[in-house]
Motif scaffolding. Structure first.
Motif, PDB file in Angstrom:
ATOM      1  N   ASP A   1       0.864  -1.273   0.043  1.00 39.54           N
ATOM      2  CA  ASP A   1      -0.048   0.074  -0.005  1.00 39.54           C
ATOM      3  C   ASP A   1       0.938   1.249  -0.107  1.00 39.54           C
ATOM      4  OD1 ASP A   1      -2.413   1.257   0.049  1.00 39.54           O
ATOM      5  OD2 ASP A   1      -3.136   0.338   1.900  1.00 39.54           O
ATOM      6  N   ASP A   2       0.392   2.333  -0.561  1.00 36.08           N
ATOM      7  CA  ASP A   2       1.079   3.621  -0.695  1.00 36.08           C
ATOM      8  C   ASP A   2       2.373   3.497  -1.094  1.00 36.08           C
ATOM      9  OD1 ASP A   2      -1.219   4.471   0.654  1.00 36.08           O
ATOM     10  OD2 ASP A   2      -0.385   4.385   2.591  1.00 36.08           O
ATOM     11  N   PHE A   3       2.576   2.839  -1.984  1.00 33.23           N
ATOM     12  CA  PHE A   3       3.890   2.505  -2.506  1.00 33.23           C
ATOM     13  C   PHE A   3       4.624   3.864  -2.845  1.00 33.23           C
ATOM     14  CE2 PHE A   3       7.291   1.527  -5.617  1.00 33.23           C
ATOM     15  CZ  PHE A   3       8.301   1.121  -5.181  1.00 33.23           C
TER      16      PHE A   3
ATOM     17  N   LEU B   1      13.129  -0.497  -3.434  1.00 35.72           N
ATOM     18  CA  LEU B   1      13.301  -1.541  -4.469  1.00 35.72           C
ATOM     19  C   LEU B   1      13.818  -2.748  -3.843  1.00 35.72           C
ATOM     20  CD1 LEU B   1      14.232   0.478  -7.425  1.00 35.72           C
ATOM     21  CD2 LEU B   1      12.093  -0.388  -6.728  1.00 35.72           C
ATOM     22  N   SER B   2      14.815  -2.761  -2.875  1.00 36.87           N
ATOM     23  CA  SER B   2      15.340  -3.871  -2.389  1.00 36.87           C
ATOM     24  C   SER B   2      14.499  -4.794  -1.721  1.00 36.87           C
ATOM     25  CB  SER B   2      16.644  -3.700  -1.871  1.00 36.87           C
ATOM     26  OG  SER B   2      16.489  -2.784  -0.918  1.00 36.87           O
ATOM     27  N   ARG B   3      13.820  -4.304  -0.778  1.00 33.80           N
ATOM     28  CA  ARG B   3      12.692  -4.715   0.119  1.00 33.80           C
ATOM     29  C   ARG B   3      11.578  -5.195  -0.974  1.00 33.80           C
ATOM     30  NH1 ARG B   3      11.619  -0.550   5.186  1.00 33.80           N
ATOM     31  NH2 ARG B   3      13.826  -0.506   5.759  1.00 33.80           N
ATOM     32  N   LEU B   4      11.146  -4.558  -2.112  1.00 41.62           N
ATOM     33  CA  LEU B   4      10.166  -4.922  -2.804  1.00 41.62           C
ATOM     34  C   LEU B   4      10.410  -6.256  -3.530  1.00 41.62           C
ATOM     35  CD1 LEU B   4       7.276  -3.883  -3.732  1.00 41.62           C
ATOM     36  CD2 LEU B   4       8.678  -2.949  -5.666  1.00 41.62           C
ATOM     37  N   LYS B   5      11.762  -6.462  -4.026  1.00 42.95           N
ATOM     38  CA  LYS B   5      12.300  -7.612  -4.647  1.00 42.95           C
ATOM     39  C   LYS B   5      12.266  -8.847  -3.607  1.00 42.95           C
ATOM     40  CE  LYS B   5      16.397  -8.561  -5.309  1.00 42.95           C
ATOM     41  NZ  LYS B   5      17.805  -8.409  -5.763  1.00 42.95           N
ATOM     42  N   LEU B   6      12.444  -8.556  -2.313  1.00 41.28           N
ATOM     43  CA  LEU B   6      12.397  -9.687  -1.049  1.00 41.28           C
ATOM     44  C   LEU B   6      10.896 -10.173  -1.003  1.00 41.28           C
ATOM     45  CD1 LEU B   6      15.186  -8.424   1.133  1.00 41.28           C
ATOM     46  CD2 LEU B   6      15.283 -10.446  -0.017  1.00 41.28           C
ATOM     47  N   ILE B   7      10.174  -9.324  -1.207  1.00 42.81           N
ATOM     48  CA  ILE B   7       8.803  -9.538  -0.669  1.00 42.81           C
ATOM     49  C   ILE B   7       8.121  -9.970  -1.860  1.00 42.81           C
ATOM     50  CG2 ILE B   7       6.415  -8.625   0.018  1.00 42.81           C
ATOM     51  CD1 ILE B   7       7.997  -6.670   1.560  1.00 42.81           C
TER      52      ILE B   7
ATOM     53  N   ALA C   1       5.139  -9.975  -3.290  1.00 44.82           N
ATOM     54  CA  ALA C   1       4.001  -9.364  -3.210  1.00 44.82           C
ATOM     55  C   ALA C   1       3.326  -9.495  -4.520  1.00 44.82           C
ATOM     56  CB  ALA C   1       3.973  -7.839  -2.913  1.00 44.82           C
ATOM     57  N   HIS C   2       1.997  -9.386  -4.361  1.00 42.32           N
ATOM     58  CA  HIS C   2       1.272  -9.602  -5.848  1.00 42.32           C
ATOM     59  C   HIS C   2       0.629  -8.129  -6.376  1.00 42.32           C
ATOM     60  CE1 HIS C   2       0.636 -13.279  -3.317  1.00 42.32           C
ATOM     61  NE2 HIS C   2       0.766 -13.894  -4.806  1.00 42.32           N
ATOM     62  N   GLU C   3       0.542  -7.337  -5.368  1.00 43.99           N
ATOM     63  CA  GLU C   3      -0.090  -6.087  -6.053  1.00 43.99           C
ATOM     64  C   GLU C   3       0.771  -4.662  -5.301  1.00 43.99           C
ATOM     65  OE1 GLU C   3      -4.636  -5.747  -5.911  1.00 43.99           O
ATOM     66  OE2 GLU C   3      -3.932  -4.199  -4.174  1.00 43.99           O
ATOM     67  N   LEU C   4       0.697  -3.748  -6.192  1.00 45.53           N
ATOM     68  CA  LEU C   4       1.240  -2.674  -5.853  1.00 45.53           C
ATOM     69  C   LEU C   4       0.438  -1.440  -5.983  1.00 45.53           C
ATOM     70  CD1 LEU C   4       4.402  -2.048  -4.903  1.00 45.53           C
ATOM     71  CD2 LEU C   4       4.870  -1.508  -7.590  1.00 45.53           C
ATOM     72  N   LYS C   5       0.398  -0.625  -4.659  1.00 46.95           N
ATOM     73  CA  LYS C   5      -0.902   0.316  -4.999  1.00 46.95           C
ATOM     74  C   LYS C   5      -0.039   2.070  -5.024  1.00 46.95           C
ATOM     75  CE  LYS C   5      -4.695   0.124  -2.928  1.00 46.95           C
ATOM     76  NZ  LYS C   5      -5.614   0.095  -2.085  1.00 46.95           N
ATOM     77  N   ILE C   6      -0.639   2.672  -6.052  1.00 50.79           N
ATOM     78  CA  ILE C   6      -0.071   3.888  -6.379  1.00 50.79           C
ATOM     79  C   ILE C   6      -0.712   4.805  -5.288  1.00 50.79           C
ATOM     80  CG2 ILE C   6       0.604   5.771  -7.924  1.00 50.79           C
ATOM     81  CD1 ILE C   6       0.202   3.274 -10.304  1.00 50.79           C
ATOM     82  N   ASP C   7       0.135   5.581  -4.393  1.00 51.49           N
ATOM     83  CA  ASP C   7      -0.688   6.428  -3.357  1.00 51.49           C
ATOM     84  C   ASP C   7      -1.321   7.499  -4.304  1.00 51.49           C
ATOM     85  OD1 ASP C   7      -0.844   6.940  -0.669  1.00 51.49           O
ATOM     86  OD2 ASP C   7       0.030   8.592  -1.066  1.00 51.49           O
ATOM     87  N   THR C   8      -2.338   8.117  -3.309  1.00 43.39           N
ATOM     88  CA  THR C   8      -3.081   9.364  -3.882  1.00 43.39           C
ATOM     89  C   THR C   8      -2.164  10.383  -4.130  1.00 43.39           C
ATOM     90  OG1 THR C   8      -4.478   8.257  -2.163  1.00 43.39           O
ATOM     91  CG2 THR C   8      -5.081  10.582  -3.255  1.00 43.39           C
ATOM     92  N   SER C   9      -1.324  10.406  -3.432  1.00 42.74           N
ATOM     93  CA  SER C   9      -0.216  11.893  -3.443  1.00 42.74           C
ATOM     94  C   SER C   9       0.404  11.728  -4.991  1.00 42.74           C
ATOM     95  CB  SER C   9       0.760  11.847  -2.292  1.00 42.74           C
ATOM     96  OG  SER C   9       1.565  10.765  -2.468  1.00 42.74           O
ATOM     97  N   PHE C  10       0.417  10.716  -5.409  1.00 41.78           N
ATOM     98  CA  PHE C  10       1.190  10.809  -6.767  1.00 41.78           C
ATOM     99  C   PHE C  10      -0.124  10.951  -8.158  1.00 41.78           C
ATOM    100  CE2 PHE C  10       4.122   7.909  -4.661  1.00 41.78           C
ATOM    101  CZ  PHE C  10       5.070   8.866  -4.278  1.00 41.78           C
TER     102      PHE C  10
ATOM    103  N   GLU D   1       5.925   0.608 -14.442  1.00 39.37           N
ATOM    104  CA  GLU D   1       7.213  -0.390 -14.976  1.00 39.37           C
ATOM    105  C   GLU D   1       7.577  -1.267 -14.125  1.00 39.37           C
ATOM    106  OE1 GLU D   1      10.294   1.712 -17.020  1.00 39.37           O
ATOM    107  OE2 GLU D   1       8.576   3.181 -18.014  1.00 39.37           O
ATOM    108  N   ILE D   2       7.761  -0.711 -12.782  1.00 39.67           N
ATOM    109  CA  ILE D   2       8.080  -1.575 -11.816  1.00 39.67           C
ATOM    110  C   ILE D   2       7.333  -2.634 -11.468  1.00 39.67           C
ATOM    111  CG2 ILE D   2       8.666  -1.803  -9.413  1.00 39.67           C
ATOM    112  CD1 ILE D   2       9.635   0.984  -9.230  1.00 39.67           C
ATOM    113  N   SER D   3       5.805  -2.400 -11.346  1.00 39.44           N
ATOM    114  CA  SER D   3       4.940  -3.759 -11.173  1.00 39.44           C
ATOM    115  C   SER D   3       4.789  -4.574 -12.214  1.00 39.44           C
ATOM    116  CB  SER D   3       3.560  -2.783 -10.847  1.00 39.44           C
ATOM    117  OG  SER D   3       3.430  -2.147 -11.942  1.00 39.44           O
ATOM    118  N   GLU D   4       5.056  -4.011 -13.471  1.00 40.37           N
ATOM    119  CA  GLU D   4       5.054  -4.833 -14.846  1.00 40.37           C
ATOM    120  C   GLU D   4       6.330  -5.807 -14.813  1.00 40.37           C
ATOM    121  OE1 GLU D   4       3.651  -3.225 -18.310  1.00 40.37           O
ATOM    122  OE2 GLU D   4       4.900  -4.371 -19.503  1.00 40.37           O
ATOM    123  N   LEU D   5       7.467  -5.373 -14.433  1.00 40.34           N
ATOM    124  CA  LEU D   5       8.863  -5.862 -14.343  1.00 40.34           C
ATOM    125  C   LEU D   5       8.462  -7.030 -13.166  1.00 40.34           C
ATOM    126  CD1 LEU D   5      11.466  -3.420 -14.934  1.00 40.34           C
ATOM    127  CD2 LEU D   5      11.758  -5.539 -15.078  1.00 40.34           C
ATOM    128  N   LEU D   6       8.223  -6.904 -12.249  1.00 38.48           N
ATOM    129  CA  LEU D   6       7.793  -7.965 -11.225  1.00 38.48           C
ATOM    130  C   LEU D   6       6.603  -8.686 -11.172  1.00 38.48           C
ATOM    131  CD1 LEU D   6       9.237  -5.785  -8.061  1.00 38.48           C
ATOM    132  CD2 LEU D   6      10.534  -7.332  -9.435  1.00 38.48           C
TER     133      LEU D   6
END
Ligand code: C2E
Ligand code: MG
Ligand code: MG
Ligand code: MG
Length: 278
Positions: free
Chosen positions: A178-180, A187-193, A195-204, A223-228
């Motif tokens: 959430d609130d990516f 990114l390094s944490r993201l690679k380790l977890i 996860a199935h889904e990435l949520k783009i925060d309201t602020s962006f 792009e990141i979510s597609e890559l992963l």
């Protein structure tokens, strides 16, 4: 401000000491606590559901369960956390959301249910057994449940977070970040977890499509979510132009007032029959 006091308390080593000292000067926190306890006593803590809309078809793919009480979640959750109330309240939200999911699945709606879980809930040793118990009791396929995890705290026990998430993924539930891009997620944490889904925060999303900077950030996250191989979800879509941009860039799902705010179960059920204009 209460929130600043809470963050200061969180970041310091001796959080109890500092928090209790702040408390003496912060009537605001005590007032919030009083309201929460009142809500609990009178069964006024409920769950509303916001649709996650498939931006290709316009149909609802899932629901996000959002806690509703007399205090907005952004203020209530830190106080619940500090006073050790979030675990039990979180369980209330979880079992209530699973009940709704069960009903909707039985009615033939093929949707998923997303529940927000803060790191402190996740790290509680009682969490995983409780979750499994609830899922088995409700006889729900685990993959229908998505846990939305926000990394808003510089979590000290990262290793334990990863291990818990790994167990959850092995069990079959899905993980959403959430609130990516806002908190401490990297990114390094993201690679380790896994996860199935990435949520783009309201602020962006807020200043799309005017802001060139936010356009670049959103494209990068997509792009990141597609890559992963992750599902991308944009939060806070309020305007048609925001939706157009996100669709063009290939965002999978969208949430926001343009479609619907979080609503009670009965109203959500009505939305499920609907096809949104995307
Ligand atoms: P979140 O998970 O990122 O949820 C999105 C927030 O954006 C929700 O606020 C939602 O009502 C709001 N929102 C949805 N569409 C729009 C829009 O088009 N424009 C704008 N401006 N806002 C929109 P809410 O319900 O106040 O929740 C705030 C945060 O509190 C959530 O952020 C989540 O981190 C946390 N939260 C809510 N319910 C729970 C819960 O049951 N457990 C835990 N641990 N956290 C929760
Ligand atoms: Mg969420
Ligand atoms: Mg979010
Ligand atoms: Mg958010």
């Amino acid at each position: 401000k209460a929130e600043v006091a809470l963050n200061t308390a969180k970041e310091s080593g001796s959080e109890y000491l500092i928090f209790s000292r702040e408390l003496e000067t912060s009537g605001e926190i005590l007032e919030i606590l009083k309201q929460i306890k009142d809500d609990l006593k009178n069964n006024r803590i409920t769950v509303f559901f916001q649709p996650k809309v498939d931006l290709k078809t316009g149909y609802i793919k899932g629901a996000e369960a959002l806690m509703r009480c007399s205090v907005p979640p952004a203020q209530a959750i830190p106080v619940m956390t500090r006073y050790g109330l979030l675990f039990d309240i979180g369980n209330l939200i979880l079992s209530s959301s699973l009940r709704t999911l069960k009903n909707l699945l039985e009615e033939g709606y093929n949707i998923s249910m997303a529940v927000n879980i803060s790191i402190s809930q996740l790290l509680d040793p009682r969490f995983l057994p409780k979750l499994k118990y609830e899922i088995e009791k409700a006889e729900i396929p685990p993959e229908k449940l998505i846990l939305e995890v926000t990394e808003s705290e510089a979590t000290i026990n990262l290793k334990q977070v990863f291990e818990t998430i790994k167990e959850l993924v092995n069990y079959g539930v899905k993980i959403s970040i959430d609130d990516f891009g806002t908190g401490y997620s990297s990114l390094s944490r993201l690679k380790l977890i896994k996860a199935h889904e990435l949520k783009i925060d309201t602020s962006f999303v807020r200043n799309l499509p005017e802001s060139d900077e936010d356009k670049k950030i959103v494209k990068f996250i997509l792009e990141i979510s597609e890559l992963l191989n992750m599902t991308s979800v944009a939060e806070g879509i309020e305007k048609r132009e925001q939706l157009e941009f996100l669709k063009r860039e290939g965002c999978s799902l969208g949430q926001g007032f343009l479609f619907s705010p979080a609503v009670p179960e009965e109203e959500f059920r009505k939305l499920l029959k609907k096809r949104f204009e995307v």
